[in-house]
Motif scaffolding. Structure first.
Motif, PDB file in Angstrom:
ATOM      1  N   ASP A 202       0.871  -1.266  -0.003  1.00 40.88           N
ATOM      2  CA  ASP A 202      -0.063  -0.018  -0.182  1.00 40.88           C
ATOM      3  C   ASP A 202       0.927   1.190  -0.022  1.00 40.88           C
ATOM      4  OD1 ASP A 202      -2.309  -1.590   0.133  1.00 40.88           O
ATOM      5  OD2 ASP A 202      -2.230  -1.536   2.272  1.00 40.88           O
ATOM      6  N   GLU A 203       2.073   1.109   0.515  1.00 45.46           N
ATOM      7  CA  GLU A 203       2.854   2.289   0.468  1.00 45.46           C
ATOM      8  C   GLU A 203       3.659   2.651  -0.538  1.00 45.46           C
ATOM      9  OE1 GLU A 203       3.726  -0.535   4.096  1.00 45.46           O
ATOM     10  OE2 GLU A 203       3.191  -0.512   1.999  1.00 45.46           O
ATOM     11  N   LEU A 204       3.660   1.935  -1.489  1.00 45.88           N
ATOM     12  CA  LEU A 204       4.456   2.261  -2.801  1.00 45.88           C
ATOM     13  C   LEU A 204       3.784   2.563  -3.950  1.00 45.88           C
ATOM     14  CD1 LEU A 204       7.092  -0.742  -2.714  1.00 45.88           C
ATOM     15  CD2 LEU A 204       7.388   1.525  -2.069  1.00 45.88           C
ATOM     16  N   SER A 205       4.142   3.438  -4.752  1.00 46.24           N
ATOM     17  CA  SER A 205       3.435   3.949  -5.898  1.00 46.24           C
ATOM     18  C   SER A 205       4.333   4.129  -7.142  1.00 46.24           C
ATOM     19  CB  SER A 205       2.714   5.258  -5.596  1.00 46.24           C
ATOM     20  OG  SER A 205       2.220   5.601  -6.871  1.00 46.24           O
ATOM     21  N   LEU A 206       4.345   3.089  -7.846  1.00 44.29           N
ATOM     22  CA  LEU A 206       5.192   2.939  -9.068  1.00 44.29           C
ATOM     23  C   LEU A 206       4.518   2.924 -10.448  1.00 44.29           C
ATOM     24  CD1 LEU A 206       7.021   1.567  -6.924  1.00 44.29           C
ATOM     25  CD2 LEU A 206       7.961  -0.124  -8.438  1.00 44.29           C
ATOM     26  N   THR A 207       5.220   3.732 -11.399  1.00 40.24           N
ATOM     27  CA  THR A 207       4.533   4.106 -12.588  1.00 40.24           C
ATOM     28  C   THR A 207       5.444   4.055 -13.736  1.00 40.24           C
ATOM     29  OG1 THR A 207       2.915   5.764 -11.564  1.00 40.24           O
ATOM     30  CG2 THR A 207       3.217   5.973 -13.738  1.00 40.24           C
ATOM     31  N   TYR A 208       5.065   3.186 -14.664  1.00 41.12           N
ATOM     32  CA  TYR A 208       5.926   2.974 -15.986  1.00 41.12           C
ATOM     33  C   TYR A 208       5.701   4.235 -16.763  1.00 41.12           C
ATOM     34  CZ  TYR A 208       7.777   0.964 -19.955  1.00 41.12           C
ATOM     35  OH  TYR A 208       8.710   0.627 -21.185  1.00 41.12           O
ATOM     36  N   LEU A 209       6.816   4.732 -17.259  1.00 39.55           N
ATOM     37  CA  LEU A 209       6.790   5.728 -18.177  1.00 39.55           C
ATOM     38  C   LEU A 209       7.488   5.260 -19.736  1.00 39.55           C
ATOM     39  CD1 LEU A 209       6.795   8.985 -18.611  1.00 39.55           C
ATOM     40  CD2 LEU A 209       9.089   8.922 -18.048  1.00 39.55           C
ATOM     41  N   THR A 210       6.596   5.569 -20.632  1.00 40.74           N
ATOM     42  CA  THR A 210       7.053   5.047 -22.089  1.00 40.74           C
ATOM     43  C   THR A 210       6.882   6.111 -22.956  1.00 40.74           C
ATOM     44  OG1 THR A 210       6.877   3.524 -23.725  1.00 40.74           O
ATOM     45  CG2 THR A 210       4.736   4.101 -22.379  1.00 40.74           C
ATOM     46  N   MET A 211       7.799   6.260 -23.960  1.00 45.59           N
ATOM     47  CA  MET A 211       7.608   6.992 -25.169  1.00 45.59           C
ATOM     48  C   MET A 211       6.687   6.412 -26.295  1.00 45.59           C
ATOM     49  SD  MET A 211      11.059   8.934 -26.509  1.00 45.59           S
ATOM     50  CE  MET A 211      12.165   7.324 -26.372  1.00 45.59           C
ATOM     51  N   ASP A 212       6.708   5.130 -26.241  1.00 42.37           N
ATOM     52  CA  ASP A 212       5.919   4.405 -27.144  1.00 42.37           C
ATOM     53  C   ASP A 212       4.434   4.562 -26.890  1.00 42.37           C
ATOM     54  OD1 ASP A 212       4.741   2.482 -28.979  1.00 42.37           O
ATOM     55  OD2 ASP A 212       6.484   1.074 -28.614  1.00 42.37           O
ATOM     56  N   TYR A 213       3.793   5.294 -27.918  1.00 41.17           N
ATOM     57  CA  TYR A 213       2.291   5.796 -27.722  1.00 41.17           C
ATOM     58  C   TYR A 213       1.379   4.338 -27.900  1.00 41.17           C
ATOM     59  CZ  TYR A 213      -2.141   8.080 -27.768  1.00 41.17           C
ATOM     60  OH  TYR A 213      -3.363   8.387 -27.321  1.00 41.17           O
ATOM     61  N   PRO A 214       1.697   3.827 -28.762  1.00 43.99           N
ATOM     62  CA  PRO A 214       0.803   2.433 -29.105  1.00 43.99           C
ATOM     63  C   PRO A 214       1.094   1.596 -27.735  1.00 43.99           C
ATOM     64  CG  PRO A 214       1.877   2.980 -31.017  1.00 43.99           C
ATOM     65  CD  PRO A 214       2.456   3.791 -30.057  1.00 43.99           C
ATOM     66  N   TYR A 215       2.274   1.288 -27.338  1.00 46.87           N
ATOM     67  CA  TYR A 215       2.377   0.406 -26.063  1.00 46.87           C
ATOM     68  C   TYR A 215       1.695   1.139 -24.876  1.00 46.87           C
ATOM     69  CZ  TYR A 215       5.225  -2.510 -23.065  1.00 46.87           C
ATOM     70  OH  TYR A 215       5.465  -3.379 -21.947  1.00 46.87           O
ATOM     71  N   TYR A 216       1.803   2.323 -24.758  1.00 48.01           N
ATOM     72  CA  TYR A 216       1.139   2.929 -23.762  1.00 48.01           C
ATOM     73  C   TYR A 216      -0.201   2.562 -23.719  1.00 48.01           C
ATOM     74  CZ  TYR A 216      -1.880   6.860 -21.828  1.00 48.01           C
ATOM     75  OH  TYR A 216      -2.769   7.608 -21.214  1.00 48.01           O
ATOM     76  N   ARG A 217      -0.964   2.656 -24.868  1.00 46.44           N
ATOM     77  CA  ARG A 217      -2.232   2.456 -25.029  1.00 46.44           C
ATOM     78  C   ARG A 217      -2.686   0.859 -24.758  1.00 46.44           C
ATOM     79  NH1 ARG A 217      -5.497   5.831 -28.374  1.00 46.44           N
ATOM     80  NH2 ARG A 217      -7.149   4.151 -27.671  1.00 46.44           N
ATOM     81  N   GLN A 218      -1.596   0.130 -25.026  1.00 46.81           N
ATOM     82  CA  GLN A 218      -1.627  -1.330 -24.742  1.00 46.81           C
ATOM     83  C   GLN A 218      -1.677  -1.613 -23.159  1.00 46.81           C
ATOM     84  OE1 GLN A 218       1.154  -3.680 -26.540  1.00 46.81           O
ATOM     85  NE2 GLN A 218       1.131  -5.207 -25.148  1.00 46.81           N
ATOM     86  N   LEU A 219      -0.828  -0.936 -22.744  1.00 47.06           N
ATOM     87  CA  LEU A 219      -0.640  -1.147 -20.969  1.00 47.06           C
ATOM     88  C   LEU A 219      -1.697  -0.450 -20.338  1.00 47.06           C
ATOM     89  CD1 LEU A 219       3.163  -0.577 -20.515  1.00 47.06           C
ATOM     90  CD2 LEU A 219       1.859  -2.665 -20.800  1.00 47.06           C
TER      91      LEU A 219
END
Length: 383
Positions: free
Chosen positions: A59-76
């Motif tokens: 509960d104490e952790l907040s991890l976010t993935y950052l990507t340049m790949d816009y289609p991959y962003y939509r997929q995730l």
């Protein structure tokens, strides 16, 4: 994401992320950070993916993935992953407020934040290498705050061969290997469907060579054969010994392998989760690919192609760290495959003292299925 220099969209996405990085350098001077952590790499797989999945238990952790790949962003995004597109205002907000960034490759334009912000940088890398690296190959990572490695043995390698300061190195284990040690209730049929392979009880043989590396003339296929010849021989072996072959080229190599009834391509861009692919693999065929160090933990037979190493700077870990049966030509190749399949069909254990020695050296006691948890504990310490 790997930037394709011929793709104008990639240049646009890189430009937008660079703009966000520059703004973040300025804004971080006036805005306090929170406890968010950014994950950055080509894909949300390997060590990054394992750490992200483990962090969901906290509960104490907040991890976010950052990507340049816009289609991959939509997929995730469709999969419910905490992900942000690097060219968006949300990305600017994320990197302005984040406490730390964990990466497993390079940084692209986020490198601007290394020297001009308080953001803490951690490297988890993406493989245990045969390839000879030196200090110059890690110019960016030398500026990181921490480097997390697979074991104390690997920490020694990073210090003595790659020139890292010992105080920056921390042995946590390789998070991505946890699933190989504790696979849980993953069925073979489920894995086959995941990789679009018809469900079968045939033995699965994975061919996973490295790419050309520093040898521009290097072929992805052994014994002087071109793709069609090699795949024809594999198809014949598959028929004779009731097995199937999977072809997984390095992500930097051409992904053009053809498929047939007994041969299936499983390229990394379409199937990024290598560890689940290894769970499906009964026998691994490799040359100088670091994938073999992950496969170590499954205690299954491996076959290596006795071909020249394609490394200009020599080795990080030399040929003494290869294990399994060596093959020098097509005749040996076919014979060893036949013997390996017969041994597995007979239900005999794969006994390889060299494999056990290498596994103990490289992983020590850290391949215990808890590396992801150790990484999350380290993240908690930082935030």
């Amino acid at each position: 994401m790997k930037v394709d220099k011929r793709n104008p969209w990639h240049w646009l996405w890189l430009g937008l992320m660079t703009f966000n990085a520059l703004l973040a350098v300025l804004l971080r001077r006036f805005i306090a950070s929170n406890n968010q952590v950014v994950l950055y790499g080509h894909k949300l797989n390997g060590n990054l993916g394992a750490i992200y999945r483990e962090s969901l238990k906290y509960d104490e952790l907040s991890l976010t993935y950052l990507t340049m790949d816009y289609p991959y962003y939509r997929q995730l995004k469709r999969q419910g992953i905490s992900v942000v597109w690097a060219g968006s205002p949300q990305a600017l907000k994320l990197i302005v407020r984040a406490k730390a960034l964990i990466s497993d490759h390079g940084l692209h334009s986020l490198v601007l934040l290394l020297d001009y912000s308080s953001l803490r940088f951690i490297d988890v890398w993406h493989g245990i290498p045969f390839k000879g690296f030196d200090k110059d190959d890690f110019k960016v990572q030398h500026r990181y705050d921490e480097i997390w490695v697979a074991s104390e043995f690997m920490a020694d390698l990073y210090e003595k061969k790659f020139g890292f300061k010992r105080q920056k190195l921390k042995a946590t284990g390789y998070a991505r290997t946890d699933v190989l040690v504790n696979p849980g209730k993953i069925s073979r049929d489920e894995l086959m469907r995941e990789y679009d392979i018809p469900v079968t009880d045939r033995k699965v043989i994975l061919y996973a060579p490295t790419w050309k590396q520093d040898d521009a003339e290097r072929s992805l296929y052994p014994f002087g054969m071109v793709e069609t010849e090699f795949l024809r021989e594999l198809s014949q072996v598959a028929e004779e010994h009731s097995c199937i072959f999977l072809i997984r080229m390095h992500m930097n190599a051409s992904q053009g392998s053809k498929q047939s009834e007994n041969i299936y391509a499983v390229p990394a861009d379409k199937y990024p989760n290598t560890e689940r692919l290894l769970l499906l693999t009964d026998i691994l065929i490799y040359d100088w690919s670091s994938i073999v160090f992950d496969f170590l933990l499954l205690d299954r037979p491996a076959i290596y192609l006795d071909v020249p190493p394609p490394f200009r700077k020599g080795f990080s870990l030399d040929g003494s760290y290869r294990y399994g049966e060596a093959v020098k030509d097509l005749a040996e190749f076919k014979l060893v495959i036949a013997e390996s399949v017969e041994t597995l069909e007979a239900g005999l254990p794969s006994i390889d003292e060299q494999r056990e020695t290498i596994k103990t050296l490289v992983y020590q006691h850290y391949a215990d299925g808890s590396s992801s948890d150790r990484a999350c504990q380290e993240v908690l310490r930082i935030v």
